[in-house]
Motif scaffolding. Structure first.
Motif, mmCIF file in Angstrom:
data_model
loop_
_atom_site.group_PDB
_atom_site.id
_atom_site.type_symbol
_atom_site.label_atom_id
_atom_site.label_comp_id
_atom_site.label_asym_id
_atom_site.label_seq_id
_atom_site.Cartn_x
_atom_site.Cartn_y
_atom_site.Cartn_z
ATOM 1 N N ALA A 13 0.789 -1.236 0.000
ATOM 2 C CA ALA A 13 0.000 0.000 0.000
ATOM 3 C C ALA A 13 0.824 1.292 0.000
ATOM 4 C CB ALA A 13 -0.973 -0.012 1.175
ATOM 5 N N PRO A 14 1.930 1.381 0.743
ATOM 6 C CA PRO A 14 2.660 2.660 0.719
ATOM 7 C C PRO A 14 3.135 3.076 -0.667
ATOM 8 C CG PRO A 14 3.419 1.296 2.536
ATOM 9 C CD PRO A 14 2.512 0.436 1.703
ATOM 10 N N ILE A 15 3.524 2.094 -1.497
ATOM 11 C CA ILE A 15 3.959 2.424 -2.856
ATOM 12 C C ILE A 15 2.792 2.993 -3.647
ATOM 13 C CG2 ILE A 15 4.783 1.489 -5.050
ATOM 14 C CD1 ILE A 15 6.356 -0.563 -3.474
ATOM 15 N N ARG A 16 1.654 2.305 -3.570
ATOM 16 C CA ARG A 16 0.484 2.778 -4.309
ATOM 17 C C ARG A 16 0.103 4.194 -3.871
ATOM 18 N NH1 ARG A 16 -3.195 -0.216 -2.245
ATOM 19 N NH2 ARG A 16 -4.099 1.470 -1.033
ATOM 20 N N GLU A 17 0.038 4.411 -2.564
ATOM 21 C CA GLU A 17 -0.348 5.724 -2.059
ATOM 22 C C GLU A 17 0.641 6.799 -2.493
ATOM 23 O OE1 GLU A 17 -1.045 5.712 2.151
ATOM 24 O OE2 GLU A 17 -2.432 4.021 2.032
ATOM 25 N N TRP A 75 13.074 -2.674 -7.100
ATOM 26 C CA TRP A 75 13.342 -2.060 -5.791
ATOM 27 C C TRP A 75 13.849 -3.141 -4.847
ATOM 28 C CZ3 TRP A 75 9.221 0.013 -1.859
ATOM 29 C CH2 TRP A 75 9.870 0.695 -0.836
ATOM 30 N N ASN A 76 15.024 -2.916 -4.299
ATOM 31 C CA ASN A 76 15.627 -3.846 -3.355
ATOM 32 C C ASN A 76 15.533 -3.242 -1.955
ATOM 33 O OD1 ASN A 76 17.143 -5.659 -1.921
ATOM 34 N ND2 ASN A 76 18.967 -5.498 -3.188
ATOM 35 N N ARG A 77 14.678 -3.804 -1.113
ATOM 36 C CA ARG A 77 14.487 -3.268 0.235
ATOM 37 C C ARG A 77 15.473 -3.865 1.237
ATOM 38 N NH1 ARG A 77 8.811 -4.464 1.976
ATOM 39 N NH2 ARG A 77 9.199 -2.957 3.616
ATOM 40 N N ASP A 78 16.434 -4.647 0.760
ATOM 41 C CA ASP A 78 17.374 -5.280 1.687
ATOM 42 C C ASP A 78 18.798 -5.273 1.147
ATOM 43 O OD1 ASP A 78 17.847 -6.581 4.176
ATOM 44 O OD2 ASP A 78 18.040 -8.472 3.119
ATOM 45 N N ALA A 79 19.141 -4.262 0.374
ATOM 46 C CA ALA A 79 20.502 -4.205 -0.174
ATOM 47 C C ALA A 79 21.499 -3.973 0.955
ATOM 48 C CB ALA A 79 20.599 -3.054 -1.177
ATOM 49 N N ALA A 123 11.742 5.480 3.588
ATOM 50 C CA ALA A 123 10.808 6.584 3.801
ATOM 51 C C ALA A 123 9.653 6.122 4.676
ATOM 52 C CB ALA A 123 10.280 7.083 2.449
ATOM 53 N N ALA A 124 8.953 7.078 5.245
ATOM 54 C CA ALA A 124 7.813 6.759 6.111
ATOM 55 C C ALA A 124 6.556 6.584 5.285
ATOM 56 C CB ALA A 124 7.607 7.879 7.123
ATOM 57 N N VAL A 126 3.332 7.739 4.964
ATOM 58 C CA VAL A 126 2.804 8.998 5.478
ATOM 59 C C VAL A 126 1.421 8.874 6.106
ATOM 60 C CG1 VAL A 126 2.212 11.367 4.845
ATOM 61 C CG2 VAL A 126 4.205 10.280 3.841
ATOM 62 N N SER A 127 0.540 8.054 5.538
ATOM 63 C CA SER A 127 -0.821 7.978 6.073
ATOM 64 C C SER A 127 -0.889 7.239 7.404
ATOM 65 C CB SER A 127 -1.766 7.310 5.061
ATOM 66 O OG SER A 127 -1.423 5.951 4.873
ATOM 67 N N ARG A 128 0.189 6.508 7.767
ATOM 68 C CA ARG A 128 0.181 5.779 9.037
ATOM 69 C C ARG A 128 1.192 6.347 10.036
ATOM 70 N NH1 ARG A 128 -0.257 -0.583 8.260
ATOM 71 N NH2 ARG A 128 -1.191 -0.368 10.301
ATOM 72 N N TYR A 129 2.381 6.661 9.554
ATOM 73 C CA TYR A 129 3.385 7.289 10.403
ATOM 74 C C TYR A 129 3.358 8.784 10.103
ATOM 75 C CZ TYR A 129 5.313 2.601 11.016
ATOM 76 O OH TYR A 129 5.484 1.279 11.307
ATOM 77 N N ASN A 130 2.828 9.554 11.020
ATOM 78 C CA ASN A 130 2.715 10.989 10.779
ATOM 79 C C ASN A 130 2.863 11.730 12.098
ATOM 80 O OD1 ASN A 130 0.068 10.891 12.052
ATOM 81 N ND2 ASN A 130 -0.599 9.903 10.164
ATOM 82 N N LEU A 131 2.642 13.003 12.096
ATOM 83 C CA LEU A 131 2.843 13.791 13.309
ATOM 84 C C LEU A 131 1.766 13.556 14.365
ATOM 85 C CD1 LEU A 131 4.074 17.140 11.730
ATOM 86 C CD2 LEU A 131 5.411 15.441 12.942
ATOM 87 N N ALA A 132 0.662 12.922 13.989
ATOM 88 C CA ALA A 132 -0.392 12.549 14.944
ATOM 89 C C ALA A 132 -0.796 13.720 15.844
ATOM 90 C CB ALA A 132 0.070 11.354 15.780
ATOM 91 N N GLY A 133 -0.992 14.872 15.240
ATOM 92 C CA GLY A 133 -1.458 16.032 16.003
ATOM 93 C C GLY A 133 -0.357 16.848 16.652
#
Length: 201
Positions: A13-17, A75-79, A123-124, A126-133
């Motif tokens: 999902a993060p890639i799609r978003e 995309w290699n997430r473990d290089a 990268a984070a 964004v829709s889940r890891y954010n400043l949360a107010g």
């Protein structure tokens, strides 16, 4: 003009978003995108490890993309450890130079996968890891910190023997920091609930 992108990445999902936030129409069609989806498509992003495990599917997809001049991006997430890929998988993938563009958070050994290697830092989501107010000023206030040093990552050396030295180093580091009054929070990442991760950040 509709900007299109094929994502062959297990419904990550993060890639799609992220792509959608840039204005792309994203098709999550893993191995057989339709001709309509490929029409005027700007790229196909694939999981490097998935691709190495499925040589024939990967080569068929590559052939279809090449005919339309659509770049295959890995995309290699473990290089550079490549999630412990087997030697024969790495061999054929490098030998055939399947990728048009290779992306990873480390460029060690990157040129063996593609002539075009790009640094892609973590990268984070964004829709889940954010400043949360909270504001950035809040986060910069050292009075709100609970720990001086934190580490979240793979530490389970029984399940992942390849990280034994890392686990031993972290354990010793924690012991030495504690001895001089430095507070730490070191955890194996896969066992931490999302809410707790956000609280830590």
């Amino acid at each position: 003009v509709v900007m299109k992108f094929i994502v062959n990445y297990r419904h990550f999902a993060p890639i799609r978003e992220g792509l959608e936030s840039c204005g792309y129409t994203v098709y999550e069609n893993r191995w057989k995108p339709s001709d309509e989806q490929l029409q005027d498509c700007e790229g196909c992003l694939i999981d490097l490890h998935d691709a190495m495990k499925r040589p024939w599917d990967t080569l068929r997809l590559k052939s279809r993309l090449r005919r339309r001049r659509i770049p295959l991006i890995g995309w290699n997430r473990d290089a550079p450890w490549n999630k412990g890929a087997k030697r024969h998988q790495l061999w054929w993938f490098r030998k055939l130079r399947v990728l048009d563009i290779y992306m990873a958070h480390s460029l060690q050994d990157a040129s063996s996968f593609s002539p075009d290697a790009r640094y892609l830092p973590n990268a984070a989501w964004v829709s889940r890891y954010n400043l949360a107010g909270r504001t950035l000023e809040d986060l910069r206030d050292p009075q709100t910190y609970r720990y001086d040093v934190s580490f979240v990552g793979t530490l389970d050396s029984k399940r992942y023997p390849g990280i034994t030295l890392r686990a031993e180093f972290i354990k010793e580091l924690e012991r030495r920091l504690k001895a001089i009054g430095v507070t730490t929070w070191f955890r194996h990442g896969k066992k931490i609930p999302l809410r707790e991760q956000i609280d830590l950040i």
